[in-house]
Design a protein around this motif. Sequence first.
Motif, short mmCIF file in Angstrom:
data_model
loop_
_atom_site.label_atom_id
_atom_site.label_comp_id
_atom_site.label_asym_id
_atom_site.label_seq_id
_atom_site.Cartn_x
_atom_site.Cartn_y
_atom_site.Cartn_z
N MET A 1 0.82 -1.24 -0.07
CA MET A 1 0.19 -0.03 0.02
C MET A 1 0.74 1.27 -0.08
O MET A 1 2.00 1.36 0.70
N TYR A 2 0.39 2.25 -0.86
CA TYR A 2 1.14 3.60 -0.86
C TYR A 2 0.89 4.22 0.57
O TYR A 2 -0.05 4.26 1.24
N PRO A 3 2.06 5.01 1.17
CA PRO A 3 1.96 5.63 2.16
C PRO A 3 0.84 6.77 2.19
O PRO A 3 0.13 6.91 3.23
N GLN A 4 0.57 7.38 1.12
CA GLN A 4 -0.52 8.46 1.16
C GLN A 4 -1.75 7.73 1.17
O GLN A 4 -2.80 8.37 1.89
N ALA A 5 -2.12 6.29 0.67
CA ALA A 5 -3.13 5.68 1.07
C ALA A 5 -3.55 5.54 2.40
O ALA A 5 -4.51 5.64 3.01
N GLN A 6 -2.57 4.95 3.16
CA GLN A 6 -2.43 4.67 4.47
C GLN A 6 -2.92 6.06 5.16
O GLN A 6 -3.50 6.20 6.28
N GLU A 7 -2.32 7.13 4.88
CA GLU A 7 -2.68 8.26 5.71
C GLU A 7 -4.05 8.95 5.50
O GLU A 7 -5.03 9.22 6.37
N VAL A 8 -4.57 8.63 4.29
CA VAL A 8 -5.95 8.68 3.86
C VAL A 8 -6.89 7.76 4.89
O VAL A 8 -7.96 8.36 5.64
N ILE A 9 -6.69 6.60 4.89
CA ILE A 9 -7.29 5.66 5.70
C ILE A 9 -7.29 5.89 7.02
O ILE A 9 -8.23 6.14 7.90
N ASN A 10 -6.05 6.31 7.59
CA ASN A 10 -6.03 6.81 9.02
C ASN A 10 -6.84 8.04 9.29
O ASN A 10 -7.43 8.22 10.44
N ARG A 11 -6.64 9.16 8.29
CA ARG A 11 -7.30 10.33 8.70
C ARG A 11 -9.05 10.04 8.59
O ARG A 11 -9.86 10.49 9.54
N ASN A 12 -9.41 9.11 7.82
CA ASN A 12 -10.80 8.73 8.18
C ASN A 12 -11.39 8.14 9.15
O ASN A 12 -12.37 8.27 9.61
N GLU A 13 -10.32 7.14 9.59
CA GLU A 13 -10.63 6.65 10.94
C GLU A 13 -10.81 7.62 12.12
O GLU A 13 -12.09 7.41 12.87
N ILE A 14 -9.99 8.54 12.15
CA ILE A 14 -10.08 9.47 13.17
C ILE A 14 -11.08 10.48 12.87
O ILE A 14 -11.81 11.18 13.88
N SER A 15 -11.34 10.98 11.73
CA SER A 15 -12.54 11.64 11.29
C SER A 15 -14.00 11.17 11.68
O SER A 15 -14.62 11.90 12.30
N SER A 16 -14.29 9.92 11.30
CA SER A 16 -15.20 9.03 11.67
C SER A 16 -15.35 9.16 13.33
O SER A 16 -16.61 9.35 13.49
N TYR A 17 -14.44 8.80 13.94
CA TYR A 17 -14.55 9.08 15.53
C TYR A 17 -14.98 10.32 15.83
O TYR A 17 -15.76 10.41 16.83
N LEU A 18 -14.27 11.35 15.21
CA LEU A 18 -14.69 12.66 15.73
C LEU A 18 -16.12 13.07 15.23
O LEU A 18 -16.88 13.79 16.15
N LEU A 19 -16.51 12.52 14.25
CA LEU A 19 -17.82 12.92 13.71
C LEU A 19 -18.89 12.30 14.66
O LEU A 19 -20.07 12.82 15.02
N LYS A 20 -18.53 10.97 15.07
CA LYS A 20 -19.59 10.36 16.01
C LYS A 20 -19.52 11.08 17.23
O LYS A 20 -20.47 10.88 18.10
#
Length: 124
Positions: free
Chosen positions: A1-20
């Motif tokens: 996996m590309y590092p940029q892809a992992q960063e997007v996945i990580n950002r989405n995980e934290i963003s989802s937590y904050l949205l909740k």
Amino acid sequence: MYPQAQEVINRNEISSYLLKQGYGVFLPVYDRGIDFIAYREPDEFLLVQLKSRWLINKKYQGRNILLAYKDRDHWYLAPHDELVAIASRNGWLERRSWIDGGETSCAKMPKHLWEECQKYRIDT
């Protein structure tokens, strides 16, 4: 996996937590050390810097930044300056990487650090 892809996945995980938690999440056009801003009305702002590991950096000091990082398959959301205080109590500010480079990190938190950081663990 590309590092940029992992960063997007990580950002989405934290963003989802904050949205909740009732926050809106905004990505700055020019980040200056902030990966995203979480906002909850009427006036609560969280400045979040996303990292792949526990890390402290002098450029984040005194800026009211939260560090979001993952360790042992768990996410942490911690005030950067509190992480510096924890590091100081444990002798990490005496490391060459901090003194000469202004940054120190670890891929896996050692037990003493892990124990002190549990209060910042979040469930995403």
